[in-house]
Scaffold this active site. Structure first.
Site, PDB file in Angstrom:
ATOM      1  CB  CYS A  89      -0.931   0.013   1.202  1.00 44.45           C
ATOM      2  SG  CYS A  89      -2.283  -1.131   1.051  1.00 44.45           S
TER       3      CYS A  89
HETATM    4  C1  UDX Z   1      -0.797  -0.162   5.623  1.00 37.93           C
HETATM    5  C2  UDX Z   1      -1.755   0.697   6.459  1.00 37.93           C
HETATM    6  O1  UDX Z   1      -1.349   0.650   7.843  1.00 37.93           O
HETATM    7  C3  UDX Z   1      -3.193   0.207   6.289  1.00 37.93           C
HETATM    8  O2  UDX Z   1      -4.073   1.077   7.009  1.00 37.93           O
HETATM    9  C4  UDX Z   1      -3.566   0.221   4.795  1.00 37.93           C
HETATM   10  O3  UDX Z   1      -4.877  -0.281   4.594  1.00 37.93           O
HETATM   11  C5  UDX Z   1      -2.559  -0.615   4.005  1.00 37.93           C
HETATM   12  O4  UDX Z   1      -1.214  -0.142   4.260  1.00 37.93           O
HETATM   13  P1  UDX Z   1       0.349  -2.560   5.847  1.00 37.93           P
HETATM   14  O5  UDX Z   1       1.009  -2.258   4.539  1.00 37.93           O
HETATM   15  O6  UDX Z   1      -0.254  -3.904   6.057  1.00 37.93           O
HETATM   16  O7  UDX Z   1      -0.808  -1.493   6.149  1.00 37.93           O
HETATM   17  O8  UDX Z   1       1.493  -2.386   6.965  1.00 37.93           O
HETATM   18  P2  UDX Z   1       1.835  -1.460   8.215  1.00 37.93           P
HETATM   19  O9  UDX Z   1       1.760  -2.287   9.430  1.00 37.93           O
HETATM   20  O10 UDX Z   1       1.105  -0.196   8.194  1.00 37.93           O
HETATM   21  O11 UDX Z   1       3.414  -1.194   7.914  1.00 37.93           O
HETATM   22  C6  UDX Z   1       3.843  -0.589   6.698  1.00 37.93           C
HETATM   23  C7  UDX Z   1       5.344  -0.474   6.635  1.00 37.93           C
HETATM   24  O12 UDX Z   1       5.812   0.544   7.521  1.00 37.93           O
HETATM   25  C8  UDX Z   1       6.116  -1.746   7.030  1.00 37.93           C
HETATM   26  O13 UDX Z   1       7.169  -1.927   6.117  1.00 37.93           O
HETATM   27  C9  UDX Z   1       6.641  -1.431   8.417  1.00 37.93           C
HETATM   28  O14 UDX Z   1       7.838  -2.122   8.702  1.00 37.93           O
HETATM   29  C10 UDX Z   1       6.888   0.066   8.325  1.00 37.93           C
HETATM   30  N1  UDX Z   1       6.850   0.775   9.615  1.00 37.93           N
HETATM   31  C11 UDX Z   1       5.685   0.837  10.333  1.00 37.93           C
HETATM   32  C12 UDX Z   1       7.982   1.426  10.095  1.00 37.93           C
HETATM   33  O15 UDX Z   1       9.054   1.398   9.468  1.00 37.93           O
HETATM   34  N2  UDX Z   1       7.918   2.113  11.283  1.00 37.93           N
HETATM   35  C13 UDX Z   1       6.769   2.205  12.011  1.00 37.93           C
HETATM   36  O16 UDX Z   1       6.791   2.854  13.072  1.00 37.93           O
HETATM   37  C14 UDX Z   1       5.614   1.532  11.525  1.00 37.93           C
END
Ligand code: UDX
Length: 429
Positions: free
Chosen positions: A267
């Site tokens: 996403c």
């Molecule tokens: C995301 C959105 O959270 C969700 O609402 C939307 O519908 C789809 O995209 P998702 O891709 O499943 O969900 O993962 P998420 O848990 O949000 O993490 C996204 C990325 O950010 C990951 O690579 C994670 O490692 C990274 N991340 C997250 C960080 O680097 N630091 C953080 O503090 C949080």
């Protein structure tokens, strides 16, 4: 209610299964016969916690799947959850969902009772009004067919839980009938949810934009903490201590402040690129969003830069620990491990990769590197370890590091527990 869901990918399948669990009768429409058979047999076609149980309970019963679009005629409302991938330039490719809307229009042409078509896929503002609805109408859908947009905010790994306990329900429509019908769909969800989710009623374009704003805001939050973290590193400041303190300010909030190697997944990268392309198409230069992407693109290089303070990467054996874009999934889409492995290979390193579940997916992307079946095996004899995904098991790594040729560890997620006896570099601490 009688509901149809077009598309049984990641969003469509979880939404269909949850709606069945909420008491609705659901028909999933998909062109893939394998997926259709699996749903009818009560087996989840994708892996998501809680989905197996829902499919086992409702699949072939209150939840059925078919390849025939005509099945939507017997339902009151259709959610459209078809893929909206990126074009080469990052802009959104509406051809798949456009084709689906056409098929839907054809199927609904002979229906005279009212019907609601709800776009659930992520589409840039204006898409429903200017492309999707017209495609459906051209194919025969009449005035009795009402249109709405209802974006989904599920995360991978907690999609079922997120659907059943949303922060908000966003309904964009100009049709009172669509609004009322969707309210009836959500009634059992609101009743069951741990706390009442606010209902956001808005226009079609606003609903489309809310999804992009939500995702790009979160991506920007991570990129900002990563940039602050990079500055922290240069001044020997622990970015995690800083993040904990600023997170206490309610206006900032404590979530999504984990700095490190950056964001990936299906996403954030796609939606940020699509919004940048949409802004540019409209004549606006989205300088900040471009910087959000640039900071993210730079993090793997920062990791390598830190490694090169201690080892010459060329000719070294490098263990890459973690290949999934986040823990709890085997999804490697836009994983930060991909640019890292590419850069390591360009610099002439010998890469040995390990992930508890994502190894096979990465093997399709990089068939020529070595894959270890444990972190211990990957570390054995390595000159450098790069930690890319915050899998819990990496916290416990200890004497495994003692088998390295040179114990240099660059941690991209602040997950390694041991520090003594290692040349340890945290990316932002
Ligand atoms: C995301 C959105 O959270 C969700 O609402 C939307 O519908 C789809 O995209 P998702 O891709 O499943 O969900 O993962 P998420 O848990 O949000 O993490 C996204 C990325 O950010 C990951 O690579 C994670 O490692 C990274 N991340 C997250 C960080 O680097 N630091 C953080 O503090 C949080």
């Amino acid at each position: 209610m009688e509901i149809s869901v077009v598309g049984s990918g990641y969003v469509g399948t979880t939404v269909a299964a949850c709606l069945a669990d909420l008491g609705h009768t659901v028909t999933n429409v998909d062109i893939d016969e394998g997926v259709v058979d699996s749903i009818n047999a009560g087996e989840a076609p994708i892996h998501e916690p809680g989905l197996d149980e829902l499919l086992a309970k409702h699949g072939g019963d209150r939840l059925r799947a078919t390849t025939d679009y005509d099945a939507v005629r017997d339902t009151d409302l259709t959610f459209v959850a078809l893929p909206t991938p990126s074009n080469e330039d990052g802009s959104i490719d509406l051809s798949i969902i456009g084709g689906g809307m056409e098929s839907l229009g054809g199927a609904l042409a002979s229906k005279s009772d009212p019907h609601v078509v709800v776009v659930k896929s992520t589409v840039v503002p204006g898409s429903t009004e200017t492309e999707l609805e017209p495609a459906m109408r051209r194919a025969g859908a009449g005035e009795n067919v009402h249109v709405a947009v209802n974006p989904e905010f599920q995360r991978e790994g907690s999609a079922v839980e997120d659907y059943l306990n949303p922060d908000k329900l966003v309904v964009g429509t100009d049709s009172e009938y669509a609004r009322e019908t969707l309210a009836a769909v959500f009634e059992p969800l609101i009743e069951r949810a741990d706390s009442d989710p606010p209902l956001v009623e808005t226009g079609l374009r606003e609903a489309e934009m809310i999804k992009y704003a939500n995702n790009t805001f979160l991506a920007a939050k991570i990129s900002l903490i990563n940039e602050l973290g990079n500055i922290c590193k240069e001044y020997d400041v622990d970015a995690y201590e800083v993040a904990e303190a600023i997170g206490l300010d309610d206006r900032i909030g404590e979530q999504f402040l984990q700095s490190g190697v950056g964001w990936g997944g299906s996403c954030f990268p796609k939606d940020t690129a699509a919004l940048i392309a949409a802004a540019e198409r409209a004549g606006y230069d989205p300088a900040l969003l471009k910087a959000v992407v640039a900071v993210n693109d730079g993090q793997p290089g920062r990791m390598l830069g830190l490694a090169e303070r201690h080892v010459d990467v060329e000719g070294s054996r490098v263990a890459v620990l973690g290949l999934a874009f986040k823990p709890g999934t085997d999804d490697i889409r836009h994983s930060r491990a991909i640019p890292l492995i590419e850069a390591l290979r360009e610099r002439g390193a010998e890469v040995v990769a390990y992930d508890p579940v994502a190894g096979e997916n990465m093997r399709e992307r990089f068939p020529d590197i070595e894959y270890a079946d444990s972190a211990a095996a990957a570390l054995d004899g390595a000159h450098l370890a790069l930690v890319v995904t915050d899998w819990d098991e990496f916290t416990a790594l200890d004497e495994e590091f003692d088998t390295m040729a040179t114990p240099v560890v660059v941690d991209g997620r602040r997950i390694v527990g041991r520090r003594d006896g290692l040349t340890y570099e945290g990316l932002t601490w």
